[in-house]
Design an enzyme around this catalytic site. Structure first.
Site, short mmCIF file in Angstrom:
data_model
loop_
_atom_site.label_atom_id
_atom_site.label_comp_id
_atom_site.label_asym_id
_atom_site.label_seq_id
_atom_site.Cartn_x
_atom_site.Cartn_y
_atom_site.Cartn_z
N ASN A 125 0.85 -1.20 0.00
CA ASN A 125 0.00 0.00 0.00
C ASN A 125 0.89 1.26 0.00
OD1 ASN A 125 -1.41 2.28 1.15
ND2 ASN A 125 -3.09 0.87 1.63
N GLY A 148 0.26 4.40 0.29
CA GLY A 148 -0.02 5.37 1.35
C GLY A 148 0.66 4.99 2.65
N ASP A 169 -1.59 -4.08 9.80
CA ASP A 169 -2.96 -4.31 9.37
C ASP A 169 -3.83 -3.26 10.04
OD1 ASP A 169 -4.42 -6.11 7.55
OD2 ASP A 169 -5.74 -6.31 9.28
N PHE A 204 -4.67 8.80 1.91
CA PHE A 204 -5.12 7.66 1.10
C PHE A 204 -6.33 7.02 1.80
CE2 PHE A 204 -3.72 4.00 3.67
CZ PHE A 204 -2.87 4.62 4.57
N TYR A 230 -9.52 5.89 3.45
CA TYR A 230 -10.72 6.57 3.94
C TYR A 230 -10.43 7.97 4.47
CZ TYR A 230 -12.84 1.88 3.76
OH TYR A 230 -13.31 0.66 3.35
N ASP A 231 -9.22 8.48 4.31
CA ASP A 231 -8.87 9.80 4.86
C ASP A 231 -9.87 10.91 4.52
OD1 ASP A 231 -6.66 8.94 6.26
OD2 ASP A 231 -5.21 9.49 4.72
N ARG A 248 -1.53 4.97 12.95
CA ARG A 248 -0.25 4.36 12.53
C ARG A 248 0.92 5.00 13.27
NH1 ARG A 248 -1.49 4.46 7.86
NH2 ARG A 248 -2.27 2.34 8.00
O1 Y43 Z 1 -4.20 6.00 7.56
C1 Y43 Z 1 -5.18 5.61 6.90
N1 Y43 Z 1 -5.96 6.46 6.21
C2 Y43 Z 1 -6.98 6.06 5.48
N2 Y43 Z 1 -7.34 4.78 5.32
C3 Y43 Z 1 -6.59 3.88 6.00
C4 Y43 Z 1 -5.51 4.24 6.80
N3 Y43 Z 1 -4.97 3.13 7.32
C5 Y43 Z 1 -5.69 2.12 6.86
N4 Y43 Z 1 -6.66 2.56 6.05
C6 Y43 Z 1 -7.62 1.76 5.29
C7 Y43 Z 1 -7.09 1.56 3.87
C8 Y43 Z 1 -7.49 0.16 3.55
O2 Y43 Z 1 -8.81 0.17 3.04
C9 Y43 Z 1 -7.49 -0.54 4.90
C10 Y43 Z 1 -6.17 -1.20 5.21
O3 Y43 Z 1 -6.22 -2.55 4.80
P1 Y43 Z 1 -4.89 -3.44 4.94
O4 Y43 Z 1 -5.17 -4.82 4.56
O5 Y43 Z 1 -4.28 -3.18 6.28
O6 Y43 Z 1 -3.91 -2.76 3.88
P2 Y43 Z 1 -3.77 -2.96 2.31
O7 Y43 Z 1 -4.46 -4.20 1.88
O8 Y43 Z 1 -4.15 -1.70 1.64
O9 Y43 Z 1 -2.20 -3.13 2.15
P3 Y43 Z 1 -1.25 -4.30 2.79
O10 Y43 Z 1 -2.15 -5.37 3.32
O11 Y43 Z 1 -0.39 -4.74 1.67
O12 Y43 Z 1 -0.47 -3.63 3.87
O13 Y43 Z 1 -7.73 0.49 5.87
MG MG Z 2 -4.22 -5.89 2.89
#
Ligand code: Y43
Ligand code: MG
Length: 195
Positions: free
Chosen positions: A10, A12, A69, A152, A154-155, A181
């Site tokens: 991700n 972001g 996560d 990024f 839901y911000d 975070r």
């Molecule tokens: O600071 C943030 N500001 C806005 N939205 C955020 C934030 N932090 C997490 N989120 C949202 C984005 C995503 O819809 C979900 C994370 O899902 P999550 O599975 O942890 O991440 P991901 O699949 O995008 O990337 P990865 O698993 O490779 O780390 O929560």
């Molecule tokens: Mg993920």
């Protein structure tokens, strides 16, 4: 500078991590290893998923790996999207579609009932060591429309605490003073410095 691998693809999150570890670690991510396949996130909790992402990679590469996560927990939706945040509107992980689904779910829900929080669980996995976890939260409420261009996920629909700004109206520096975070990484940094 020493490197630290974050098991995320991700963009972001990678920006957040880079800023928060500036001067301490050179942050690497799965964006630097595009051949590594996605890890399936089938856990019931942020902790389960963070553990799986960190341990699978740590074992495969035989090095220390950090995973994040995270997601948005909305009270009026009984905690949804929660662990399903990334794929709330479908498997293709579309931020815009996810936002629209949340706004639709909350249509007609009054101001005082739109409370929510961002949650971030970080797992630190090292070969032959027990995985450890750090958690951070950030309280706020869900807007009626998208506001702001930064960040990024839901911000743009998350009003931070009692401020009149969404997370997407904050600069990266401002977000990193209050975000879920940032709070989790603060504890991770303390731990790593004490090792
Ligand atoms: O600071 C943030 N500001 C806005 N939205 C955020 C934030 N932090 C997490 N989120 C949202 C984005 C995503 O819809 C979900 C994370 O899902 P999550 O599975 O942890 O991440 P991901 O699949 O995008 O990337 P990865 O698993 O490779 O780390 O929560
Ligand atoms: Mg993920």
């Amino acid at each position: 500078m020493k490197e630290l691998l974050i098991a995320t693809s991700n963009k972001g999150k990678v920006e957040d991590f880079k800023k928060l570890f500036q001067g301490m670690y050179e942050v690497k991510s799965l964006l630097d290893y595009p051949h590594i396949p996605d890890i399936i996130e089938d856990g019931q909790t942020f902790q389960d998923n963070a553990q799986k992402k960190a341990e699978v990679l740590s074992t495969a590469l035989n090095e220390t790996v950090v995973a994040d996560d995270s997601g948005l927990v909305i009270d009026a939706l009984n905690g949804r999207p929660g662990v399903f945040s990334a794929r709330y509107a479908g498997e293709e992980k579309n931020d815009q579609a996810n936002i629209e689904k949340v706004l639709e779910d909350l249509r007609g829900v009054a101001e005082q009932d739109r409370t929510a929080r961002f949650v971030c669980t970080i797992a630190l996995a090292s070969p032959n060591k027990e995985t450890i976890f750090f958690e951070g939260q950030c309280e706020g409420f869900i807007s009626h429309e998208q506001v702001g261009e930064h960040g990024f996920g839901y911000d743009p629909i998350f009003y931070v605490g009692q401020t009149a700004k969404t997370m997407a109206q904050l600069t990266l520096e401002e977000k990193n003073e209050i975000s879920h975070r940032a709070r989790a990484i603060e504890q991770l940094k303390d731990y790593l410095l004490g090792e």
